[in-house]
Write an enzyme that holds these catalytic residues in place. Structure first.
Site, PDB file in Angstrom:
ATOM      1  CG  ASP A  67       8.678  -2.888  -6.385  1.00  8.94           C
ATOM      2  OD1 ASP A  67       8.077  -3.743  -7.034  1.00  8.94           O
ATOM      3  OD2 ASP A  67       8.892  -1.734  -6.803  1.00  8.94           O
ATOM      4  CE1 TYR A  95       2.911   2.122  -3.031  1.00 13.35           C
ATOM      5  CE2 TYR A  95       1.344   3.411  -4.307  1.00 13.35           C
ATOM      6  CZ  TYR A  95       1.875   2.189  -3.950  1.00 13.35           C
ATOM      7  OH  TYR A  95       1.383   1.039  -4.504  1.00 13.35           O
ATOM      8  CG  ASP A 109      14.466  -0.333  -6.806  1.00 13.09           C
ATOM      9  OD1 ASP A 109      15.571  -0.773  -7.191  1.00 13.09           O
ATOM     10  OD2 ASP A 109      13.518  -1.078  -6.508  1.00 13.09           O
TER      11      ASP A 109
END
Length: 279
Positions: A67, A95, A109
């Site tokens: 992203d 991650y 997010d």
């Protein structure tokens, strides 16, 4: 003599082949990073790109979108390496994510609009650690509405931004190899996740919030490893985007990759995802 030097740089560029990794900073899209890398290399090789038809095409692609708001390892295939990107999509990734309790957003997010706020002061570190067990192993996950997954050939995120009604994709099986809590300073919590292909860390953070009877949104995401490529050891920062550095990196990285049977076509687990290749 100048012409000869240019020729050799171009020859070296077009002979590069394999997989390497670059560092993607927060902000640009994965495709944007790839285009910048490509521009740099063509400029260094002295290849004209302004409207004139290039005699050779530089094949370059990446093995799985990060992203815009995320940073970290982006695996890049160059030359014949673009054919190896499909295996990267299905492979494991690591991650580090920072989640925030008490707020939900439409994108899951920090870039999105806040859609919900709930109290979170009842949540303890123990509660969080217990909940993580439910999200480890083979689990079902609904991918986010704002995502690179496609409907009728268009990205869901593009449709959402146009204000079109988008139905949630059905839950799909994903795999979480490991999940641990690194830090808890309410409302923030930091997770380390190792997962398989098609997994969305944003959805995980959101689902953890719901499971704790509050809500949560992802604040920051860094991909620390993809396949054998790690952020510390292998990801080339922008100042190293040169033909020489990439050649060196390709040599180093080829040794990390498993030998593939030459004729086997590999299918990724999730047809919605594609390795992005631009020519």
């Amino acid at each position: 003599a100048g012409g000869a030097v240019l020729g050799t740089a171009a020859d070296r560029l077009f002979s590069l082949s394999g997989l390497f990794a670059v560092y993607k900073p927060k902000g640009p899209t994965s495709a944007g990073v790839l285009n910048l890398l490509k521009e740099r290399l063509l400029a260094e090789a002295g290849v004209q790109t302004n409207g004139k038809k290039r005699s050779q095409v530089l094949k370059i692609g990446h093995g799985g979108t990060l992203d815009s708001a995320a940073a970290g390892v982006l695996v890049v295939g160059i030359g014949k390496g673009t054919k190896m990107l499909r295996t990267m999509l299905a492979g494991s990734k690591k991650y580090t994510a920072i989640g925030m309790l008490g707020k939900a957003t439409d994108t899951l997010d920090a870039t999105g609009k806040v859609t919900e706020e709930k109290p979170y002061d009842q949540v303890t570190k123990g509660d969080l650690e217990n909940v993580l067990q439910k999200f480890t192993g083979h689990i079902m996950q609904v991918p986010p509405l704002y995502s690179a997954l496609k409907k009728d050939g268009e990205r869901l995120s593009t449709l959402m931004k146009r204000g079109e009604a988008v139905e949630a994709k059905p839950a799909r099986p994903v795999r979480v190899y490991s999940l641990s809590l690194q830090q808890f300073q309410p409302p923030l919590f930091t997770l380390d996740v190792e997962c398989g292909g098609g997994f969305y860390v944003r959805s995980l953070v959101s689902d953890i919030g719901k499971e704790l009877s509050t809500c949560a949104t992802m604040q920051e995401l860094t991909r620390t490893k993809q396949g054998p490529f790690t952020l510390e050891e292998h990801a080339l920062h922008e100042d190293k985007w040169t033909i020489d550095e990439i050649a060196r990196s390709l040599e180093h990285c080829t040794a990390l990759l498993p030998r593939e049977p030459p004729h086997k076509k590999l299918k990724t687990q999730h047809p919605g995802e594609t390795a992005a290749i631009c020519e």
